[in-house]
Design a protein around this motif. Structure first.
Motif, PDB file in Angstrom:
ATOM      1  N   THR A 178     113.787 -53.254  82.553  1.00  0.00           N
ATOM      2  CA  THR A 178     113.375 -52.129  81.726  1.00  0.00           C
ATOM      3  C   THR A 178     114.159 -52.102  80.422  1.00  0.00           C
ATOM      4  N   ASP A 199     106.708 -47.409  79.776  1.00  0.00           N
ATOM      5  CA  ASP A 199     105.616 -48.144  79.133  1.00  0.00           C
ATOM      6  C   ASP A 199     106.074 -49.427  78.464  1.00  0.00           C
ATOM      7  N   GLY A 202     105.151 -52.665  79.926  1.00  0.00           N
ATOM      8  CA  GLY A 202     103.775 -53.087  79.684  1.00  0.00           C
ATOM      9  C   GLY A 202     103.566 -53.585  78.277  1.00  0.00           C
ATOM     10  N   ALA A 242     107.287 -53.582  86.503  1.00  0.00           N
ATOM     11  CA  ALA A 242     106.001 -52.884  86.526  1.00  0.00           C
ATOM     12  C   ALA A 242     105.444 -52.827  87.946  1.00  0.00           C
ATOM     13  N   SER A 245     107.221 -50.346  90.080  1.00  0.00           N
ATOM     14  CA  SER A 245     107.010 -48.938  89.731  1.00  0.00           C
ATOM     15  C   SER A 245     105.794 -48.340  90.422  1.00  0.00           C
ATOM     16  N   PRO A 252     101.702 -45.808  88.829  1.00  0.00           N
ATOM     17  CA  PRO A 252     103.156 -45.872  88.637  1.00  0.00           C
ATOM     18  C   PRO A 252     103.814 -44.519  88.891  1.00  0.00           C
ATOM     19  N   LEU A 274     100.952 -50.284  81.497  1.00  0.00           N
ATOM     20  CA  LEU A 274     101.374 -51.146  82.600  1.00  0.00           C
ATOM     21  C   LEU A 274     100.235 -52.047  83.055  1.00  0.00           C
ATOM     22  N   TRP A 297     101.301 -60.717  90.067  1.00  0.00           N
ATOM     23  CA  TRP A 297     101.054 -59.778  88.970  1.00  0.00           C
ATOM     24  C   TRP A 297      99.564 -59.479  88.821  1.00  0.00           C
TER      25      TRP A 297
END
Length: 453
Positions: A178, A199, A202, A242, A245, A252, A274, A297
């Motif tokens: 992060t 955010d 993302g 991400a 979360s 999220p 995200l 992912w």
């Protein structure tokens, strides 16, 4: 950024953020981002003058005086006593513009795009620190804004600036993937108790994907992924953050977003970026030959997309996935060229939100929240121009673009806000607005490819 705006307005007077005519703190920026004598000055709100064509150099201004220079990167912190070769600086700036592309179909559109590009260049230091604006508390790097700046540079053929920003964001990323909400231009985090804005995990992968897609053959020769591999650790950390979360609902966890307030429920301003970031990360993993990461992912992106459609879609893509939630300009994040979902439903939500957020000036506020004030914000308005360009709605795009172009400062800079009487307010230039407008023009022109899916 909204919280900073409120703090600065508070310094100017109690309740200033809610006034119909908030103050203008800066009218633009001048100088040159290129050449050994590069410098940058902030233009005060009452400044007048004009630029040399194709530059940010003032046509009839001497060197700035004491206190006018911004101490960032390669720019000087004290006035120079020796003459500066303005002709050489002008040539270097024009050569930089010519090395890329200036989007737009008309001279008027290209003039707006040129100024936006030159403003972004002056907001971006050689070390990749790309600040929101050159005035006071806005003179910081928001990972969200910087990501958009990088995308705008990539979309206009300036990969070196885009990559410099990505390297800065890589350097300052925390080990958990992060970012904090803001950084000083030297990369030190601003730790003021402000909540992290999820955010960024993302937006940053999307910026990396955008740079990779737009990179020239020189930077991305056939299947030679060495340039991309440099960012693998950053990408892996961000995408895994991400994924981590996401809750049992598929959405999220609650997080501060671009409104910069603490949240107790998921917001569309976090969920949509995200989704875009996970889709971007999966596409990049495929290019890097990382199938396990691609599957992980990609699966998370699919799960999140399903949850967004089920939870936010059920209430019309409002700010929160609950009945009675207010509108939010972040609905545009779910439209092309970002993270498109159900096109018909999202377009209907975008058009409804436009009507709900319109202000007397003709622009749009970000949403129904007291701290943003009852005035239009240019980044919120520009997002609807981008969404219109993404769905091929020429009439709507033209309307929003013309409003944005006609509400700049006298130096052609996009302000953060526009008062209800139509006057520019807060700070100018705002890099996020410049970046959104450039991407909207490039999208309308067809020079931006389809988003990652």
């Amino acid at each position: 950024m909204l919280a900073v705006a409120l703090a600065a307005a508070g310094a100017a007077g109690a309740g200033a953020a809610r006034e119909t005519r908030p103050p203008l703190y800066s009218a633009g920026v001048a100088g040159s981002a290129f050449g050994p004598d590069a410098f940058r000055i902030t233009l005060p709100p009452d400044a007048s003058g004009s630029y040399l064509p194709g530059t940010s150099l003032l046509a009839d201004a001497p060197l700035p005086g004491p206190g006018d220079l911004l101490p960032t990167g390669a720019y000087p912190v004290v006035p120079r006593t020796a003459p500066v070769d303005h002709a050489a600086l002008a040539d270097a700036t024009r050569a930089w513009l010519a090395a890329g592309t200036v989007p737009g179909r008309t001279d008027a559109e290209r003039e707006v795009a040129t100024r936006a590009l030159l403003d972004l260049a002056l907001l971006t230091d050689p070390n990749g620190a790309s600040v929101a604006s050159p005035f006071g508390p806005w003179h910081l790097v928001w990972p969200r804004d910087a990501s958009w700046h990088a995308v705008a540079f990539a979309a206009t053929g300036h990969p070196d600036q885009a990559r410099a920003i990505l390297r800065f964001l890589t350097r300052v990323q925390d080990d958990d993937g992060t970012w904090v909400s803001r950084y000083r231009p030297d990369g030190t985090p601003v730790r003021d108790g402000r909540a992290r804005q999820l955010d960024a995990v993302g937006w940053v992968p999307w910026a990396l994907w955008s740079w990779w897609q737009a990179a020239s053959d020189r930077d991305r020769p056939a299947r030679d992924t060495a340039a991309l591999r440099e960012f693998w650790t950053m990408l892996r950390r961000a995408a895994d953050a991400a994924v981590g979360s996401l809750t049992d609902t598929g959405l999220p966890r609650p997080s501060s977003d671009y409104w910069e307030q603490r949240e107790t429920r998921p917001t569309i301003g976090i969920a949509a970026p995200l989704l875009l970031g996970l889709r971007s990360a999966a596409a990049l993993a495929a290019d890097l030959g990382e199938p396990d990461a691609q599957r992980r992912w990609g699966a998370a992106a699919s799960r999140l997309a399903t949850a967004i459609e089920a939870r936010f879609g059920a209430t019309g893509y409002r700010r929160h996935p609950v009945a009675g939630a207010g509108p939010d300009s972040a609905v545009t994040f779910l439209a092309a060229p970002l993270a498109p979902l159900d096109a018909a439903a999202v377009t209907a939500a975008v058009r409804r939100t436009e009507a709900e957020l319109r202000m007397p000036s003709g622009g749009l506020r970000p949403g129904n929240i007291p701290r943003v004030g009852d005035v239009a914000w240019t980044p919120a308005t520009a997002l609807f121009a981008l969404a219109a360009a993404g769905r091929g709605d020429e009439e709507s795009f033209a309307g929003w673009f013309e409003w944005l172009a006609s509400h700049r400062t006298g130096f052609g800079a996009f302000p953060e806000k526009v008062a209800n009487d139509g006057s520019p307010a807060s700070v100018a230039p705002l890099g996020w607005t410049s970046a959104i407008v450039l991407l909207a023009l490039a999208t309308r022109d067809g020079t931006v490819g389809p988003p990652p899916t």
